[in-house]
Scaffold this motif. Structure first.
Motif, PDB file in Angstrom:
ATOM      1  N   MET A   1       1.062  -0.768   0.231  1.00  7.91           N
ATOM      2  CA  MET A   1      -0.093   0.339  -0.061  1.00  7.91           C
ATOM      3  C   MET A   1       0.667   1.375   0.452  1.00  7.91           C
ATOM      4  SD  MET A   1      -3.188  -1.173   2.357  1.00  7.91           S
ATOM      5  CE  MET A   1      -2.027  -2.560   3.253  1.00  7.91           C
ATOM      6  N   TYR A   2       0.000   2.353  -0.287  1.00  9.28           N
ATOM      7  CA  TYR A   2       0.757   3.569  -0.669  1.00  9.28           C
ATOM      8  C   TYR A   2       0.068   4.721   0.365  1.00  9.28           C
ATOM      9  CZ  TYR A   2       4.313   1.857  -4.027  1.00  9.28           C
ATOM     10  OH  TYR A   2       5.380   1.320  -4.444  1.00  9.28           O
ATOM     11  N   GLU A   3       1.183   5.815   0.183  1.00  7.84           N
ATOM     12  CA  GLU A   3       0.572   7.141   0.868  1.00  7.84           C
ATOM     13  C   GLU A   3       0.666   8.531   0.142  1.00  7.84           C
ATOM     14  OE1 GLU A   3      -1.908   8.742   1.568  1.00  7.84           O
ATOM     15  OE2 GLU A   3      -2.031   8.606   3.474  1.00  7.84           O
ATOM     16  N   ALA A   4      -0.167   8.876  -0.231  1.00 10.29           N
ATOM     17  CA  ALA A   4       0.563  10.272  -1.102  1.00 10.29           C
ATOM     18  C   ALA A   4       0.626  11.246  -0.224  1.00 10.29           C
ATOM     19  CB  ALA A   4       0.015  10.787  -2.243  1.00 10.29           C
ATOM     20  N   VAL A   5       2.199  12.158  -0.576  1.00 11.60           N
ATOM     21  CA  VAL A   5       2.643  12.664   0.669  1.00 11.60           C
ATOM     22  C   VAL A   5       2.866  13.811  -0.029  1.00 11.60           C
ATOM     23  CG1 VAL A   5       3.549  11.124   1.680  1.00 11.60           C
ATOM     24  CG2 VAL A   5       4.948  12.510   0.957  1.00 11.60           C
ATOM     25  N   HIS A   6       2.698  14.865   0.968  1.00 11.49           N
ATOM     26  CA  HIS A   6       2.749  16.643   0.478  1.00 11.49           C
ATOM     27  C   HIS A   6       4.467  16.881   1.241  1.00 11.49           C
ATOM     28  CE1 HIS A   6      -0.106  17.897  -2.010  1.00 11.49           C
ATOM     29  NE2 HIS A   6      -0.766  17.758  -1.231  1.00 11.49           N
ATOM     30  N   ALA A   7       5.786  17.077   0.462  1.00 13.89           N
ATOM     31  CA  ALA A   7       7.693  17.558   1.246  1.00 13.89           C
ATOM     32  C   ALA A   7       7.048  18.730   1.067  1.00 13.89           C
ATOM     33  CB  ALA A   7       8.155  16.695   0.669  1.00 13.89           C
ATOM     34  N   HIS A   8       8.312  19.233   2.570  1.00 14.27           N
ATOM     35  CA  HIS A   8       9.054  20.350   2.047  1.00 14.27           C
ATOM     36  C   HIS A   8       9.730  20.710   0.967  1.00 14.27           C
ATOM     37  CE1 HIS A   8      10.777  23.454   4.403  1.00 14.27           C
ATOM     38  NE2 HIS A   8      12.311  23.552   3.026  1.00 14.27           N
ATOM     39  N   PRO A   9       9.728  21.767  -0.165  1.00 12.04           N
ATOM     40  CA  PRO A   9       7.979  23.052   0.488  1.00 12.04           C
ATOM     41  C   PRO A   9       7.273  23.299   1.087  1.00 12.04           C
ATOM     42  CG  PRO A   9       9.493  23.219  -1.362  1.00 12.04           C
ATOM     43  CD  PRO A   9       9.878  21.710  -0.707  1.00 12.04           C
ATOM     44  N   ASP A  10       6.770  21.836   0.278  1.00  6.25           N
ATOM     45  CA  ASP A  10       5.734  21.733   0.130  1.00  6.25           C
ATOM     46  C   ASP A  10       4.186  21.602   1.631  1.00  6.25           C
ATOM     47  OD1 ASP A  10       2.784  22.997  -1.465  1.00  6.25           O
ATOM     48  OD2 ASP A  10       2.521  20.574  -2.490  1.00  6.25           O
ATOM     49  N   GLY A  11       5.024  20.739   2.554  1.00 10.99           N
ATOM     50  CA  GLY A  11       4.974  20.716   3.824  1.00 10.99           C
ATOM     51  C   GLY A  11       6.100  20.165   4.135  1.00 10.99           C
ATOM     52  N   ASP A  12       5.981  20.360   6.047  1.00 15.83           N
ATOM     53  CA  ASP A  12       7.107  20.264   7.178  1.00 15.83           C
ATOM     54  C   ASP A  12       7.636  18.865   6.780  1.00 15.83           C
ATOM     55  OD1 ASP A  12       5.072  22.725   7.341  1.00 15.83           O
ATOM     56  OD2 ASP A  12       4.250  21.354   8.455  1.00 15.83           O
ATOM     57  N   ALA A  13       7.940  18.543   6.454  1.00 18.94           N
ATOM     58  CA  ALA A  13       8.804  17.331   6.437  1.00 18.94           C
ATOM     59  C   ALA A  13       9.260  16.948   5.185  1.00 18.94           C
ATOM     60  CB  ALA A  13       8.207  16.167   7.339  1.00 18.94           C
ATOM     61  N   THR A  14      10.489  16.362   5.176  1.00 17.28           N
ATOM     62  CA  THR A  14      11.197  16.153   3.296  1.00 17.28           C
ATOM     63  C   THR A  14      11.042  15.270   3.343  1.00 17.28           C
ATOM     64  OG1 THR A  14      13.355  14.770   4.865  1.00 17.28           O
ATOM     65  CG2 THR A  14      13.703  17.907   4.426  1.00 17.28           C
ATOM     66  N   VAL A  15      11.308  14.710   1.829  1.00 22.23           N
ATOM     67  CA  VAL A  15      11.063  13.080   1.430  1.00 22.23           C
ATOM     68  C   VAL A  15      11.372  12.059   2.478  1.00 22.23           C
ATOM     69  CG1 VAL A  15      11.323  12.294  -0.397  1.00 22.23           C
ATOM     70  CG2 VAL A  15      10.483  14.716  -0.643  1.00 22.23           C
ATOM     71  N   ALA A  16      12.104  12.410   2.697  1.00 21.46           N
ATOM     72  CA  ALA A  16      13.329  11.666   3.505  1.00 21.46           C
ATOM     73  C   ALA A  16      12.495  10.726   5.042  1.00 21.46           C
ATOM     74  CB  ALA A  16      15.271  11.169   4.181  1.00 21.46           C
ATOM     75  N   ARG A  17      12.569  12.221   5.680  1.00 22.71           N
ATOM     76  CA  ARG A  17      11.496  11.541   6.876  1.00 22.71           C
ATOM     77  C   ARG A  17      10.627  10.667   6.762  1.00 22.71           C
ATOM     78  NH1 ARG A  17      10.056   9.469  10.417  1.00 22.71           N
ATOM     79  NH2 ARG A  17      10.541  10.760  12.614  1.00 22.71           N
ATOM     80  N   GLN A  18       9.684  11.759   6.116  1.00 22.80           N
ATOM     81  CA  GLN A  18       8.047  10.824   5.299  1.00 22.80           C
ATOM     82  C   GLN A  18       8.848   9.646   4.998  1.00 22.80           C
ATOM     83  OE1 GLN A  18       5.716  13.668   2.945  1.00 22.80           O
ATOM     84  NE2 GLN A  18       5.009  14.467   4.590  1.00 22.80           N
ATOM     85  N   ALA A  19       9.404   9.073   4.032  1.00 17.74           N
ATOM     86  CA  ALA A  19       9.581   7.756   3.494  1.00 17.74           C
ATOM     87  C   ALA A  19      10.363   6.839   4.885  1.00 17.74           C
ATOM     88  CB  ALA A  19      11.081   8.005   2.205  1.00 17.74           C
ATOM     89  N   LEU A  20      11.195   7.036   6.213  1.00 22.48           N
ATOM     90  CA  LEU A  20      11.446   6.681   6.835  1.00 22.48           C
ATOM     91  C   LEU A  20       9.423   6.563   7.485  1.00 22.48           C
ATOM     92  CD1 LEU A  20      12.922   5.506   9.360  1.00 22.48           C
ATOM     93  CD2 LEU A  20      13.455   8.027  10.044  1.00 22.48           C
ATOM     94  N   THR A  21       8.993   7.413   7.805  1.00 19.37           N
ATOM     95  CA  THR A  21       7.450   7.062   8.108  1.00 19.37           C
ATOM     96  C   THR A  21       6.607   5.965   7.751  1.00 19.37           C
ATOM     97  OG1 THR A  21       7.371   9.307   9.451  1.00 19.37           O
ATOM     98  CG2 THR A  21       5.617   8.252   9.794  1.00 19.37           C
ATOM     99  N   ALA A  22       6.565   6.101   6.586  1.00 17.78           N
ATOM    100  CA  ALA A  22       6.412   4.756   5.710  1.00 17.78           C
ATOM    101  C   ALA A  22       7.134   3.352   5.631  1.00 17.78           C
ATOM    102  CB  ALA A  22       6.184   5.166   4.243  1.00 17.78           C
ATOM    103  N   ALA A  23       7.927   3.532   5.941  1.00 12.12           N
ATOM    104  CA  ALA A  23       8.090   1.998   5.827  1.00 12.12           C
ATOM    105  C   ALA A  23       8.096   1.826   7.614  1.00 12.12           C
ATOM    106  CB  ALA A  23      10.030   2.037   6.321  1.00 12.12           C
ATOM    107  N   GLU A  24       8.290   2.767   8.706  1.00 13.22           N
ATOM    108  CA  GLU A  24       8.105   2.228   9.795  1.00 13.22           C
ATOM    109  C   GLU A  24       6.474   1.864  10.529  1.00 13.22           C
ATOM    110  OE1 GLU A  24      11.130   4.671  12.348  1.00 13.22           O
ATOM    111  OE2 GLU A  24       9.065   5.754  12.205  1.00 13.22           O
ATOM    112  N   TYR A  25       5.927   2.678   9.251  1.00  7.49           N
ATOM    113  CA  TYR A  25       4.180   2.143   8.999  1.00  7.49           C
ATOM    114  C   TYR A  25       3.226   1.066   8.701  1.00  7.49           C
ATOM    115  CZ  TYR A  25       3.490   6.241  12.676  1.00  7.49           C
ATOM    116  OH  TYR A  25       3.520   7.527  13.186  1.00  7.49           O
ATOM    117  N   GLY A  26       4.605   0.340   7.760  1.00  4.29           N
ATOM    118  CA  GLY A  26       4.344  -0.229   6.780  1.00  4.29           C
ATOM    119  C   GLY A  26       3.906  -0.202   5.244  1.00  4.29           C
TER     120      GLY A  26
END
Length: 234
Positions: A1-26
């Protein structure tokens, strides 16, 4: 399953930080779908290797002018694996559903946007996925949350009736706004959606990305037809 994100500067976290969270969340992957004027600076292959999740290079085109949207679509279609259009405006919704170059119509009913049977049939014909954004359900309250739920249920009824393709997201703009797939499904179930239906919507991001990558690959000629490298060498 995939999540669609807005990353910095369109969001508050970098792509790397969101990818890490995505991995941790399965999750299996993330789609980086920043708005066109707020693109992130990242190496998708490096991030994918670092955190073990697929990183899909996407974009969300935003304009209320059809001519400008057409120009942006021509510019980015070959550069991005997934192209979304920022919906909610009736004319923009119609433009997106009528274009086979668009992958996803994002939040079509936001701000009172209209989505009807004509658009549902056009989206199906052109392979445009309709987005079900659970983000406002997670983050809003009171009357705003009630209106969002009502709009999503109506949208679901139309999409189901015409068998229009769709995707599901929580649209996080920060790693702190992420929810695990099971949490998104649980929220959706409380809102009246079927769990299996929601999971299919989360998987559809990855399926569409795989399809587009196959189309873009040098070996692709037509569905079911490819160039065999050995034949080329021979």
């Amino acid at each position: 399953m995939y999540e669609a994100v807005h990353a910095h500067p369109d969001g508050d976290a970098t792509v790397a930080r969101q990818a890490l969270t995505a991995a941790e969340y399965g999750y299996d992957g993330v789609v980086v779908r920043n708005h066109g004027d707020r693109q992130a600076d990242y190496d998708p292959s490096a991030v994918a290797d670092e955190y073990g999740v697929d990183v899909v290079v996407g974009i969300e085109l935003r304009s209320d002018d059809r001519s400008q949207l057409s120009s942006l679509l021509r510019r980015y279609r070959e550069e991005r694996t997934l192209v979304c259009v920022h919906g909610g405006d009736d004319d923009v919704n119609r433009f997106a559903c009528e274009s086979e170059r668009v992958d996803v119509l994002a939040h079509p009913t936001r701000d009172g946007g209209e989505f009807n049977h004509v658009l549902a049939k056009a989206a199906k014909r052109n392979g445009v996925r309709i987005e079900f954004d659970l983000g406002p359900v997670l983050r809003d309250d009171g009357g705003s949350r009630v209106r969002t739920l009502r709009a999503l249920r109506k949208l679901r009824d139309i999409v189901d009736y015409y068998d229009t393709p769709y995707v599901v997201t929580g649209s996080p703009t920060s790693h702190l706004a992420f929810r695990a797939p099971r949490e998104l499904v649980a929220v959706g179930e409380q809102a009246g959606f079927d769990a299996g239906w929601l999971r299919e919507g989360l998987r559809e991001w990855g399926r569409r990305a795989d399809h587009n990558r196959e189309i873009a690959s040098e070996s692709f000629i037509a569905p079911g037809v490819r160039i065999d490298e050995h034949e080329e060498d021979g």
